[in-house]
Design an enzyme around this catalytic site. Structure first.
Site, PDB file in Angstrom:
ATOM      1  N   TYR A 175       3.648   4.759  -0.157  1.00 38.34           N
ATOM      2  CA  TYR A 175       4.832   4.171  -0.116  1.00 38.34           C
ATOM      3  C   TYR A 175       4.895   3.060  -1.260  1.00 38.34           C
ATOM      4  O   TYR A 175       4.071   2.405  -1.291  1.00 38.34           O
ATOM      5  CB  TYR A 175       5.036   3.430   1.312  1.00 38.34           C
ATOM      6  CG  TYR A 175       6.120   2.428   1.352  1.00 38.34           C
ATOM      7  CD1 TYR A 175       7.505   3.188   1.528  1.00 38.34           C
ATOM      8  CD2 TYR A 175       6.121   1.215   1.529  1.00 38.34           C
ATOM      9  CE1 TYR A 175       8.723   2.618   1.855  1.00 38.34           C
ATOM     10  CE2 TYR A 175       7.667   0.341   1.829  1.00 38.34           C
ATOM     11  CZ  TYR A 175       8.692   1.073   1.608  1.00 38.34           C
ATOM     12  OH  TYR A 175       9.802   0.429   1.831  1.00 38.34           O
ATOM     13  N   ASP A 219      -0.195   0.722  -7.572  1.00 41.24           N
ATOM     14  CA  ASP A 219       0.576  -0.221  -6.429  1.00 41.24           C
ATOM     15  C   ASP A 219      -0.280  -0.780  -5.655  1.00 41.24           C
ATOM     16  O   ASP A 219      -0.756  -0.313  -4.544  1.00 41.24           O
ATOM     17  CB  ASP A 219       1.597   0.868  -5.791  1.00 41.24           C
ATOM     18  CG  ASP A 219       2.449  -0.079  -4.724  1.00 41.24           C
ATOM     19  OD1 ASP A 219       2.232  -1.414  -4.488  1.00 41.24           O
ATOM     20  OD2 ASP A 219       3.307   0.549  -3.901  1.00 41.24           O
ATOM     21  N   LYS A 263       3.310  -9.059  -0.963  1.00 44.07           N
ATOM     22  CA  LYS A 263       2.561  -9.666   0.330  1.00 44.07           C
ATOM     23  C   LYS A 263       1.686 -10.589  -0.119  1.00 44.07           C
ATOM     24  O   LYS A 263       2.083 -12.007   0.101  1.00 44.07           O
ATOM     25  CB  LYS A 263       1.756  -8.189   0.633  1.00 44.07           C
ATOM     26  CG  LYS A 263       2.795  -7.123   1.067  1.00 44.07           C
ATOM     27  CD  LYS A 263       2.403  -6.177   1.953  1.00 44.07           C
ATOM     28  CE  LYS A 263       3.436  -5.293   2.601  1.00 44.07           C
ATOM     29  NZ  LYS A 263       3.427  -4.012   2.030  1.00 44.07           N
TER      30      LYS A 263
HETATM   31  C1  LIG Z   1       4.959  -3.224   1.437  1.00 43.80           C
HETATM   32  C2  LIG Z   1       4.593  -2.360   0.237  1.00 43.80           C
HETATM   33  C3  LIG Z   1       5.670  -2.018  -0.879  1.00 43.80           C
HETATM   34  C4  LIG Z   1       6.908  -2.929  -0.619  1.00 43.80           C
HETATM   35  O1  LIG Z   1       6.976  -4.298  -0.546  1.00 43.80           O
HETATM   36  P1  LIG Z   1       8.419  -5.026  -0.035  1.00 43.80           P
HETATM   37  O2  LIG Z   1       7.800  -6.527  -0.246  1.00 43.80           O
HETATM   38  O3  LIG Z   1       8.428  -4.511   1.362  1.00 43.80           O
HETATM   39  O4  LIG Z   1       9.497  -4.454  -0.752  1.00 43.80           O
HETATM   40  C5  LIG Z   1       5.446  -1.413  -1.860  1.00 43.80           C
HETATM   41  N1  LIG Z   1       4.192  -0.802  -1.895  1.00 43.80           N
HETATM   42  C6  LIG Z   1       3.243  -0.913  -0.864  1.00 43.80           C
HETATM   43  C7  LIG Z   1       2.177  -0.445  -1.106  1.00 43.80           C
HETATM   44  C8  LIG Z   1       3.495  -1.741   0.116  1.00 43.80           C
HETATM   45  O5  LIG Z   1       2.428  -1.882   1.197  1.00 43.80           O
END
Ligand SMILES: *Cc1c(COP(=O)(O)O)cnc(C)c1O
Length: 418
Positions: A148, A246, A274
């Site tokens: 994701y 990511d 995060k």
């Molecule tokens: C949470 C997450 C996102 C998106 O971040 P948001 O602050 O919710 O937009 C993107 N990549 C990874 C791996 C994530 O866990």
């Protein structure tokens, strides 16, 4: 504890929320749709505990989906934020604090020479991909099934039935995304280097970047197989493709320098979020100077944000990183999480319930035979005051605030009489 049934007031609040907010929530997984039922409404949280409006206490393993590695309302973070807000919360002009956070991120990630702050992980990934396309002048991107990267149109995709034949057969996982918007996204199976090799050989002249969660945490925790990340690095070097890690979840979570530090593979661009916001909205992307120089105002790739780098998020993030750096909590967190996972495993075995537990540092997932099994256990735990994420495919997080006693109580809750 109050005498009324805890569910009553939560149900009432959820019904009221649904009158004004689609599905009653501002992000879909919060709705408990994967486990059925009404979510509880939070009154407050402190350390490892979260309290609902009825006063019921829960040990929290969701931890704002991984954003809170120090636990809820960590005193130093809260104090720092309180003193900064008095002097204004957003200026739309630079502050020293932003430089400080950027410096700290560059220090933690040797692959990051320049970094830009944004407001969410979604924005970070979207911007990093635009930058990779601007830098290479190519159109296509490779992403992996189950990873994701936020909800940009062209990232809401999954492999269609053609995936095993390495044809670009993808479908959008959301309506509202025209097929033209996803035609440059190639979706491949995670941990399958052969599929990457084959696809890259076919399309390399037009592939701008490969984006990957170096440890996948959005299909449950899935570790990269030996050689997968290094293999991606080699392929990207050879074909001059931008490698994007990511690390929105894994950054400052698996190690101070994220998965890159752990697996000794450097990305060209890294996305963060995060933890670096210490519980406030934030995101960041950074990497090689040569690539980052393409960003406006230096270069031609546009990217902007009204609240980007605001002093509140930045202060909370900076204080969090300072504490993480000072205390080197990672070995302790990993050990505590292992004790928890082993304990859960043993008790589920005694209860004759099949489970596979996957752990990476302080995050883990319990894979049951089906989401239905997970839902049943989720509700059993909830009754006992233990909050796991409301979907089998979301990672669980242990924070610095989780005590030995929390861990023991949680393990005991997994002795389940059927
Ligand atoms: C949470 C997450 C996102 C998106 O971040 P948001 O602050 O919710 O937009 C993107 N990549 C990874 C791996 C994530 O866990």
């Amino acid at each position: 504890m109050k005498s009324h049934k805890p569910s009553t007031i939560n149900d009432k609040l959820f019904n009221e929320a649904k009158r004004y907010i689609p599905g009653g929530v501002n992000s879909p997984v919060r709705s408990f749709s994967a486990v059925v039922g009404s979510p509880f409404f939070i009154k407050k949280a402190k350390g490892s505990k979260i309290y609902d409006v009825s006063g019921k206490q829960y040990i929290d393993y969701c931890m704002s989906w991984g954003a809170l590695i120090l636990g809820h309302a960590y005193p130093d973070v809260i104090n720092a934020v309180q003193s900064v807000v008095e002097n204004g919360t957003s200026f739309g002009a630079p502050t020293e604090l932003e430089t400080e956070l950027a410096k700290e991120i560059c220090k933690a990630f040797p692959s990051i020479e320049l970094v830009r702050l944004v407001n969410s992980g979604t924005e970070a990934c979207m911007s990093a991909i635009r930058l990779a396309r601007g830098y290479t002048g190519r159109r296509k991107i490779i992403k992996f099934d189950g990873c994701y990267h936020g909800h940009a149109d062209y990232l809401l995709v999954k492999a269609g039935s053609g995936v095993m034949t390495f044809k670009n057969s993808i479908i959008s996982t959301s309506s509202g995304v025209p097929i033209d918007f996803i035609k440059h996204t190639l979706v491949l199976p995670y941990n399958n280097l052969q599929a990457v090799d084959k696809t890259v050989k076919k399309y390399y002249k037009d592939i701008a970047c490969i984006i990957v969660e170096p440890v996948a945490a959005n299909m449950g925790v899935v570790l990269p197989q030996n050689g997968f990340l290094k293999g991606l690095r080699e392929i990207c070097n050879y074909y001059k493709i931008v490698l994007i890690f990511d690390e929105v979840i894994t950054g400052f979570r698996l190690a101070y320098g994220g998965a890159q530090e752990l697996f000794k593979v450097k990305a060209d661009l890294t996305c963060l979020g995060k933890i670096i916001g210490g519980g406030f909205p934030i995101g960041a992307f950074g990497g090689k100077k040569e690539i980052m120089n393409f960003l406006a105002p230096l270069g031609s790739v546009y990217q902007a944000g009204t609240l980007s780098g605001n002093p509140v998020s930045v202060t909370a993030g900076l204080m969090t990183l300072k504490i993480l750096y000072k205390t080197d909590i990672y070995p302790m967190l990993e050990k505590r999480t292992k004790i928890l996972c082993d304990g859960i495993n043993n008790n589920l075995k005694k209860s004759k319930i099949k489970v596979t537990i996957s752990q990476a540092g302080s995050m883990f997932t319990l894979f049951f035979e089906s989401p239905k099994h997970y839902a049943r256990i989720f509700h059993k735990l909830l009754k006992q005051g233990i909050y796991f994420p409301p979907s089998q495919y979301e990672a669980c997080f242990v924070s610095v605030a989780h005590t030995q006693e929390d861990i023991e109580r949680t393990i005991n809750a997994f002795l389940i009489r059927s």
